[in-house]
Design a protein around this motif. Structure first.
Motif, mmCIF file in Angstrom:
data_model
loop_
_atom_site.group_PDB
_atom_site.id
_atom_site.type_symbol
_atom_site.label_atom_id
_atom_site.label_comp_id
_atom_site.label_asym_id
_atom_site.label_seq_id
_atom_site.Cartn_x
_atom_site.Cartn_y
_atom_site.Cartn_z
ATOM 1 N N GLU A 1 0.800 -1.231 0.000
ATOM 2 C CA GLU A 1 0.000 0.000 0.000
ATOM 3 C C GLU A 1 0.835 1.286 0.000
ATOM 4 O OE1 GLU A 1 -0.396 -2.293 2.545
ATOM 5 O OE2 GLU A 1 -2.000 -3.395 1.506
ATOM 6 N N ILE A 2 1.984 1.270 0.622
ATOM 7 C CA ILE A 2 2.745 2.519 0.780
ATOM 8 C C ILE A 2 4.222 2.297 0.485
ATOM 9 C CG2 ILE A 2 1.149 3.449 2.533
ATOM 10 C CD1 ILE A 2 3.251 2.720 4.639
ATOM 11 N N ALA A 3 4.884 3.438 0.226
ATOM 12 C CA ALA A 3 6.353 3.482 0.172
ATOM 13 C C ALA A 3 6.802 4.373 1.320
ATOM 14 C CB ALA A 3 6.818 4.063 -1.159
ATOM 15 N N TYR A 4 7.982 4.108 1.849
ATOM 16 C CA TYR A 4 8.435 4.903 2.999
ATOM 17 C C TYR A 4 9.946 5.099 2.966
ATOM 18 C CZ TYR A 4 9.578 0.279 4.994
ATOM 19 O OH TYR A 4 10.087 -0.983 5.217
ATOM 20 N N ILE A 5 10.333 6.237 3.563
ATOM 21 C CA ILE A 5 11.743 6.587 3.740
ATOM 22 C C ILE A 5 11.997 6.690 5.235
ATOM 23 C CG2 ILE A 5 13.540 8.325 3.384
ATOM 24 C CD1 ILE A 5 12.164 9.158 0.846
ATOM 25 N N VAL A 6 13.064 6.079 5.692
ATOM 26 C CA VAL A 6 13.460 6.156 7.097
ATOM 27 C C VAL A 6 14.610 7.158 7.203
ATOM 28 C CG1 VAL A 6 14.261 4.882 9.112
ATOM 29 C CG2 VAL A 6 12.779 3.757 7.422
ATOM 30 N N MET A 7 14.398 8.181 8.023
ATOM 31 C CA MET A 7 15.341 9.291 8.104
ATOM 32 C C MET A 7 15.798 9.529 9.539
ATOM 33 S SD MET A 7 13.331 12.023 5.692
ATOM 34 C CE MET A 7 11.902 11.943 6.760
ATOM 35 N N GLU A 8 16.824 10.345 9.640
ATOM 36 C CA GLU A 8 17.301 10.812 10.939
ATOM 37 C C GLU A 8 16.185 11.570 11.646
ATOM 38 O OE1 GLU A 8 20.593 14.122 12.540
ATOM 39 O OE2 GLU A 8 20.464 13.581 10.407
ATOM 40 N N PHE A 9 15.988 11.297 12.912
ATOM 41 C CA PHE A 9 15.006 12.028 13.698
ATOM 42 C C PHE A 9 15.657 13.310 14.215
ATOM 43 C CE2 PHE A 9 12.854 13.236 17.586
ATOM 44 C CZ PHE A 9 11.516 13.137 17.241
ATOM 45 N N VAL A 10 15.066 14.451 13.874
ATOM 46 C CA VAL A 10 15.593 15.751 14.298
ATOM 47 C C VAL A 10 14.708 16.274 15.421
ATOM 48 C CG1 VAL A 10 16.146 18.107 13.615
ATOM 49 C CG2 VAL A 10 16.500 16.226 11.998
ATOM 50 N N ASP A 11 15.273 16.369 16.599
ATOM 51 C CA ASP A 11 14.539 16.883 17.752
ATOM 52 C C ASP A 11 14.614 18.403 17.725
ATOM 53 O OD1 ASP A 11 13.191 17.210 20.086
ATOM 54 O OD2 ASP A 11 14.787 16.483 21.397
ATOM 55 N N GLY A 12 13.649 19.007 17.054
ATOM 56 C CA GLY A 12 13.660 20.458 16.913
ATOM 57 C C GLY A 12 12.469 20.929 16.114
ATOM 58 N N THR A 13 12.670 21.961 15.322
ATOM 59 C CA THR A 13 11.583 22.537 14.539
ATOM 60 C C THR A 13 12.142 23.035 13.216
ATOM 61 O OG1 THR A 13 9.781 24.170 14.600
ATOM 62 C CG2 THR A 13 11.890 24.852 15.505
ATOM 63 N N THR A 14 11.269 23.628 12.394
ATOM 64 C CA THR A 14 11.721 24.190 11.124
ATOM 65 C C THR A 14 11.981 25.681 11.276
ATOM 66 O OG1 THR A 14 9.505 24.737 10.309
ATOM 67 C CG2 THR A 14 10.337 22.499 9.873
#
Length: 396
Positions: free
Chosen positions: A82-95
């Motif tokens: 059903e889906i495709a996914y990317i696993v990325m670094e988790f950034v503890d912050g905001t934009t």
């Protein structure tokens, strides 16, 4: 029950968009928090959705080859039925966009630090053949420690890829370069243009071009925005010059590399800091917008001290005594001579003074320390008498 996606645990939703969802995830095998970006797999007949999926894969391919402290790392890519996914670094912050939308502003030193982080990430990315093409505050992550991380390589151009062709206009209008609007093939300098737009916004709190798509496109192609210094008193013409070069209409007129951009910005900011801290200068002292060096002000000549007044004379029935009149005349002439030089800042020659009469029995003031004007020509007896008479007439 914990929801799983492949080997990853899905803990909470971080955000949702039209095409998919971003989760906070967890990799139990290596004990690491991650961010997992998902999109639904499209129908084969849905051309637009298929292009979105291709773009999604390209993000993984582009960011997956990049490992840098200023770039959000990509660890994995996968698909389910059903889906495709990317696993990325988790950034503890905001934009950065979130910070700007709240109305927060940065000082020039902090702006330089943020931009240097961005330029470091872009220099690394460009050196490996990846052009981001969508640099904007929404794609700049800020960690709790204040580090900059470039995110979302979803429309990145990879030099070895044939998926992105000339004639396709991709990007965010307010930050797009002229060549992006014209559908031309882009290179690293388009990221520098978008970074210049972002620098403008950081310095002023405003985007250089506003309006609808058509209005922004016309402005980007044909007009120049007001210099940042016209909108913020903290911006010098030296910083204006950096923004102007980064946002040049023609790519060849911009900085050749992200490292050049960073160096020019640092020098412009240091020129301002040196001026303010060392010489007490401000933005008005940066006369040449292209200059990044400031010379100290030339100190003006010290003013000559005014002689102290003579002791008050004792009035007599028949008028002031000749000694007092002589002393008063000397003091008046001293003010006309030495004091006049001080009043006019030493830039003009003082009016000629008569030769001093014999010293009266009144204490004289010390000679001024200021540079002496050129010696005046000697007065004729008639001129001296006229000057002396005028002085007497001015006395009470």
């Amino acid at each position: 029950m914990t929801e799983m996606l492949g080997k990853y645990e899905l803990r909470q939703v971080l955000g949702k968009g039209a095409m998919g969802t971003v989760y906070e995830g967890y990799d139990p095998i290596i004990d690491r928090r991650v961010a997992i970006k998902t999109v639904k797999l499209p129908d084969a007949e849905d051309v637009e959705a298929q292009e979105e999926l291709a773009r999604f894969k390209r993000e993984a391919q582009a960011a997956g080859r990049l490992s840098h402290p200023n770039i959000v790392g990509v660890f994995d890519y996968g698909e389910t039925p059903e889906i495709a996914y990317i696993v990325m670094e988790f950034v503890d912050g905001t934009t950065l966009k979130h910070v700007l939308d709240k109305g927060e502003r940065f000082g020039v030193p902090e702006i330089v630090r943020l931009m240097e982080g961005l330029m470091a990430g872009l220099q690394y990315s460009h050196g490996r053949g990846v052009v981001h093409r969508d640099i904007k505050p929404a794609n700049i992550m800020l960690t709790q420690a204040g580090e900059v991380k470039i995110a979302d390589f979803g429309i990145a151009r990879i030099e070895s890829s044939s998926m992105t062709q000339a004639g396709t206009m991709l990007g965010t209008p307010s930050y797009m370069s002229p060549e992006q609007f014209m559908g031309q093939t882009v290179d690293a300098r388009t990221d520098l243009y978008s970074s210049g737009v972002m620098l403008y916004q950081l310095l002023t709190g405003e985007k250089p071009f506003e309006g609808g798509l058509t209005a922004i496109m016309h402005k980007v192609l044909h007009t120049e925005p007001p210099p940042p210094s016209a909108l913020s008193v903290s911006v010098t013409p030296a910083l204006d010059a950096v923004v102007r070069k980064a946002m040049a209409k023609r790519p060849e007129d911009r900085f050749a590399a992200a490292s050049d951009f960073a160096l020019a910005l640092r020098e412009a900011a240091e020129a301002k800091t040196a001026a303010v801290e060392s010489f007490g200068l401000g933005a008005e002292d940066f006369g040449d917008a292209e200059a990044t060096m400031v010379a100290p002000r030339r100190p003006s000549a010290p003013s000559a001290p005014t002689p102290p007044p003579a002791p008050a004379p004792v009035p007599k029935k028949n008028g002031p005594s000749p000694a007092v009149l002589g002393g008063a005349a000397v003091l008046v002439l001293a003010v006309l001579g030495g004091g006049g030089y001080a009043l006019f800042g030493g830039h003009k020659q003082a009016a000629p003074s008569p030769a001093s009469p014999p010293a009266p029995a009144v204490a004289q003031a010390p000679a001024p320390v200021a540079p002496k004007p050129a010696p005046a020509p000697a007065l004729t007896p008639a001129q001296l008498q006229a000057r002396y008479s005028a002085t007497l007439g001015a006395l009470p």
